[in-house]
Write an enzyme that holds these catalytic residues in place. Structure first.
Site, PDB file in Angstrom:
ATOM      1  N   LYS A  50      50.047  34.723  38.063  1.00  0.00           N
ATOM      2  CA  LYS A  50      49.941  34.659  39.513  1.00  0.00           C
ATOM      3  C   LYS A  50      48.595  34.058  39.911  1.00  0.00           C
ATOM      4  CE  LYS A  50      52.265  39.158  39.799  1.00  0.00           C
ATOM      5  NZ  LYS A  50      52.014  40.581  40.173  1.00  0.00           N
ATOM      6  N   GLY A  51      47.666  34.024  38.955  1.00  0.00           N
ATOM      7  CA  GLY A  51      46.262  33.714  39.280  1.00  0.00           C
ATOM      8  C   GLY A  51      46.026  32.351  39.884  1.00  0.00           C
ATOM      9  N   GLU A 106      45.413  25.284  36.803  1.00  0.00           N
ATOM     10  CA  GLU A 106      45.014  26.583  36.225  1.00  0.00           C
ATOM     11  C   GLU A 106      43.850  27.157  37.015  1.00  0.00           C
ATOM     12  OE1 GLU A 106      45.985  28.453  33.485  1.00  0.00           O
ATOM     13  OE2 GLU A 106      46.180  27.108  31.758  1.00  0.00           O
ATOM     14  N   ASP A 107      43.861  28.468  37.149  1.00  0.00           N
ATOM     15  CA  ASP A 107      42.746  29.138  37.811  1.00  0.00           C
ATOM     16  C   ASP A 107      41.484  29.122  36.939  1.00  0.00           C
ATOM     17  OD1 ASP A 107      43.989  30.760  35.934  1.00  0.00           O
ATOM     18  OD2 ASP A 107      44.110  32.537  37.210  1.00  0.00           O
ATOM     19  N   ASP A 110      39.384  30.154  29.584  1.00  0.00           N
ATOM     20  CA  ASP A 110      38.414  30.961  28.857  1.00  0.00           C
ATOM     21  C   ASP A 110      38.423  30.464  27.405  1.00  0.00           C
ATOM     22  OD1 ASP A 110      36.734  33.059  28.183  1.00  0.00           O
ATOM     23  OD2 ASP A 110      38.300  34.580  28.217  1.00  0.00           O
ATOM     24  N   LYS A 138      35.128  28.485  31.720  1.00  0.00           N
ATOM     25  CA  LYS A 138      34.116  29.204  30.922  1.00  0.00           C
ATOM     26  C   LYS A 138      33.948  28.417  29.621  1.00  0.00           C
ATOM     27  CE  LYS A 138      35.266  33.941  32.335  1.00  0.00           C
ATOM     28  NZ  LYS A 138      35.782  35.218  31.815  1.00  0.00           N
ATOM     29  N   PHE A 159      33.334  38.150  33.630  1.00  0.00           N
ATOM     30  CA  PHE A 159      34.694  38.360  34.130  1.00  0.00           C
ATOM     31  C   PHE A 159      34.652  38.259  35.650  1.00  0.00           C
ATOM     32  CE2 PHE A 159      38.609  40.490  35.281  1.00  0.00           C
ATOM     33  CZ  PHE A 159      39.485  39.984  34.318  1.00  0.00           C
ATOM     34  N   VAL A 160      35.470  37.377  36.197  1.00  0.00           N
ATOM     35  CA  VAL A 160      35.431  37.132  37.635  1.00  0.00           C
ATOM     36  C   VAL A 160      36.775  37.464  38.286  1.00  0.00           C
ATOM     37  CG1 VAL A 160      33.590  35.406  37.571  1.00  0.00           C
ATOM     38  CG2 VAL A 160      35.978  34.674  37.254  1.00  0.00           C
ATOM     39  N   ASP A 166      42.651  38.375  39.390  1.00  0.00           N
ATOM     40  CA  ASP A 166      42.742  39.816  39.622  1.00  0.00           C
ATOM     41  C   ASP A 166      42.035  40.614  38.540  1.00  0.00           C
ATOM     42  OD1 ASP A 166      44.596  39.413  37.436  1.00  0.00           O
ATOM     43  OD2 ASP A 166      45.381  41.402  37.896  1.00  0.00           O
ATOM     44  N   ARG A 172      42.996  39.676  44.312  1.00  0.00           N
ATOM     45  CA  ARG A 172      43.522  38.307  44.363  1.00  0.00           C
ATOM     46  C   ARG A 172      43.347  37.681  45.746  1.00  0.00           C
ATOM     47  NH1 ARG A 172      46.518  37.356  39.706  1.00  0.00           N
ATOM     48  NH2 ARG A 172      47.790  39.054  38.902  1.00  0.00           N
TER      49      ARG A 172
HETATM   50  P1  5GP Z   1      42.368  31.952  27.816  1.00  0.00           P
HETATM   51  O1  5GP Z   1      43.708  31.866  27.172  1.00  0.00           O
HETATM   52  O2  5GP Z   1      41.787  30.593  28.188  1.00  0.00           O
HETATM   53  O3  5GP Z   1      41.398  32.772  27.015  1.00  0.00           O
HETATM   54  O4  5GP Z   1      42.533  32.788  29.124  1.00  0.00           O
HETATM   55  C1  5GP Z   1      43.150  32.276  30.223  1.00  0.00           C
HETATM   56  C2  5GP Z   1      43.663  33.384  31.110  1.00  0.00           C
HETATM   57  O5  5GP Z   1      42.904  34.592  30.970  1.00  0.00           O
HETATM   58  C3  5GP Z   1      43.534  32.986  32.543  1.00  0.00           C
HETATM   59  O6  5GP Z   1      44.667  32.275  32.978  1.00  0.00           O
HETATM   60  C4  5GP Z   1      43.343  34.309  33.235  1.00  0.00           C
HETATM   61  O7  5GP Z   1      44.601  34.883  33.500  1.00  0.00           O
HETATM   62  C5  5GP Z   1      42.639  35.163  32.228  1.00  0.00           C
HETATM   63  N1  5GP Z   1      41.177  35.190  32.428  1.00  0.00           N
HETATM   64  C6  5GP Z   1      40.225  34.619  31.658  1.00  0.00           C
HETATM   65  N2  5GP Z   1      38.995  34.853  32.143  1.00  0.00           N
HETATM   66  C7  5GP Z   1      39.187  35.591  33.254  1.00  0.00           C
HETATM   67  C8  5GP Z   1      38.276  36.149  34.227  1.00  0.00           C
HETATM   68  O8  5GP Z   1      37.052  36.003  34.197  1.00  0.00           O
HETATM   69  N3  5GP Z   1      38.861  36.838  35.256  1.00  0.00           N
HETATM   70  C9  5GP Z   1      40.208  37.024  35.371  1.00  0.00           C
HETATM   71  N4  5GP Z   1      40.649  37.729  36.407  1.00  0.00           N
HETATM   72  N5  5GP Z   1      41.087  36.532  34.457  1.00  0.00           N
HETATM   73  C10 5GP Z   1      40.572  35.808  33.429  1.00  0.00           C
END
Ligand code: 5GP
Length: 185
Positions: A50-51, A106-107, A110, A138, A159-160, A166, A172
């Protein structure tokens, strides 16, 4: 301002103001509109539930070429603030993307595991092109390399929440991006 504490964490300071986000979204939309001008079919904005919904909605509103919206969902962190590294598709594409130009919206990236997983998945459906537009990167946390065509902001490893992002389904709706902090009270 919402100050509700949740699961030992609470809303911390603003990292990005609503005005800074809106200004950057407008710039990204301008770049996307220029790059995808003249397509014979609408650009598909594929966002991740949903992000990414707030970002995809605002971005789509400012893009001046015709767009379609589609959504996928993947398993999220649940109640944790660190990635488990396991990604599962919970909702698949509803449009046929074969031969279409697709921009994945994408929001936040990470480790890059989620994006890499989704990229591979969408590529299997043979789009004409597939690029990535991400609001928050990130970059220092990257495990899996992903090519970012449009990037809003590079942010530190915190973590944001807010602007679609969320923690336990909270925050959100905030227009700014905030850091989530441990609740010491
Ligand atoms: P990745 O697979 O790149 O490690 O993580 C991506 C997903 O992790 C994002 O789509 C999001 O849902 C979640 N995520 C990663 N960092 C954060 C953060 O700082 N805050 C939040 N709310 N979700 C995060």
């Amino acid at each position: 301002m919402q100050q509700a504490a949740s699961g030992g964490y609470r809303l911390g300071p603003e990292l990005l103001t609503a005005a800074a986000i809106q200004a950057r979204v407008a710039e990204l939309a301008g770049a996307v509109s220029r790059d995808y001008e003249g397509l014979d079919r609408p650009l598909i904005l594929l966002s991740v539930l949903k992000g990414s919904v707030s970002f995809a909605t605002d971005l789509g509103r400012s893009i001046t070429v015709p767009v379609n919206f589609d959504y996928v969902a993947v398993s999220s962190y649940g109640q944790a603030t660190v990635s488990s590294g396991h990604v599962m598709l919970l909702k698949d594409l509803s449009m046929d993307v074969a031969g279409r130009h697709v921009l994945m919206v994408e929001d936040i990236i990470d480790t890059g595991l989620t994006t890499a997983f989704l990229f591979e998945h969408v590529q299997r459906h043979a789009p004409a092109s597939l690029k990535l537009c991400v609001l928050l990167d990130k970059a220092e946390r990257r495990v899996k390399p992903v090519e970012v065509a449009y990037r809003g902001f590079t942010i530190p490893n915190q973590f944001v929440v807010g602007y679609g992002l969320d923690f336990n389904e909270l925050y959100r709706n905030l227009a700014a991006v905030h850091v989530l902090e441990p609740d010491a009270t």
